[in-house]
Design a protein around this motif. Structure first.
Motif, PDB file in Angstrom:
ATOM      1  N   ILE A  24       5.493   2.856   3.325  1.00  0.00           N
ATOM      2  CA  ILE A  24       5.545   1.654   4.157  1.00  0.00           C
ATOM      3  C   ILE A  24       6.469   0.667   3.453  1.00  0.00           C
ATOM      4  CG2 ILE A  24       4.189  -0.202   5.196  1.00  0.00           C
ATOM      5  CD1 ILE A  24       3.483   2.670   6.162  1.00  0.00           C
ATOM      6  N   THR A  25       7.492   0.193   4.161  1.00  0.00           N
ATOM      7  CA  THR A  25       8.458  -0.718   3.554  1.00  0.00           C
ATOM      8  C   THR A  25       8.471  -2.093   4.218  1.00  0.00           C
ATOM      9  OG1 THR A  25      10.204   0.177   4.974  1.00  0.00           O
ATOM     10  CG2 THR A  25       9.956   1.153   2.776  1.00  0.00           C
ATOM     11  N   ASP A  26       7.735  -2.258   5.304  1.00  0.00           N
ATOM     12  CA  ASP A  26       7.707  -3.536   6.020  1.00  0.00           C
ATOM     13  C   ASP A  26       6.854  -4.543   5.249  1.00  0.00           C
ATOM     14  OD1 ASP A  26       7.501  -5.654   7.776  1.00  0.00           O
ATOM     15  OD2 ASP A  26       6.613  -4.500   9.409  1.00  0.00           O
ATOM     16  N   PRO A  27       7.472  -5.569   4.649  1.00  0.00           N
ATOM     17  CA  PRO A  27       6.712  -6.552   3.859  1.00  0.00           C
ATOM     18  C   PRO A  27       5.619  -7.255   4.666  1.00  0.00           C
ATOM     19  CG  PRO A  27       9.070  -6.863   3.548  1.00  0.00           C
ATOM     20  CD  PRO A  27       8.900  -5.865   4.651  1.00  0.00           C
ATOM     21  N   ALA A  28       5.850  -7.474   5.960  1.00  0.00           N
ATOM     22  CA  ALA A  28       4.844  -8.139   6.796  1.00  0.00           C
ATOM     23  C   ALA A  28       3.591  -7.276   6.917  1.00  0.00           C
ATOM     24  CB  ALA A  28       5.422  -8.454   8.173  1.00  0.00           C
ATOM     25  N   LEU A  29       3.755  -5.982   7.044  1.00  0.00           N
ATOM     26  CA  LEU A  29       2.603  -5.071   7.127  1.00  0.00           C
ATOM     27  C   LEU A  29       1.889  -4.995   5.782  1.00  0.00           C
ATOM     28  CD1 LEU A  29       0.825  -3.010   8.547  1.00  0.00           C
ATOM     29  CD2 LEU A  29       2.522  -1.270   7.982  1.00  0.00           C
TER      30      LEU A  29
END
Length: 98
Positions: A24-29
């Motif tokens: 997972i690379t999405d900082p928001a997630l």
């Protein structure tokens, strides 16, 4: 959904989805994840455990208390320090434990 995080030998934090192992690379997630435990020395949540002028290998281990309110670290100088968790302010002075 479940996740796990690792600290690589290159001092990069990686978050992966379970059971697929997809990174997972999405900082928001990643920011929305509530971790059941924490033993990582990397991440925005622990940026304050690093002393000013510290080298990457100076902080060796970390563990958040069961209540999730504090984090304890061990370092190359033989010190065990206690911090509030999360510790998001840089260069926080932890409490030294003997």
């Amino acid at each position: 959904m479940s996740w796990f995080q690792v600290s690589t030998g290159a001092y990069k934090r990686q978050v992966h989805e379970v059971p697929l192992g997809k990174q997972i690379t999405d900082p928001a997630l990643i920011e929305k994840i509530t971790w059941a435990t924490w033993t990582s020395i990397l991440g925005d949540e622990v940026i304050g455990i690093w002393p000013r002028n510290a080298e990457k290998a100076d902080v060796n281990c970390a563990c958040v208390t069961h209540a999730g309110l504090n984090i304890v670290t061990g370092d190359d100088f033989g010190l065990v320090k206690l911090f509030d968790f999360p510790c998001t302010e840089k260069f926080v002075s932890g409490y030294f434990m003997l």
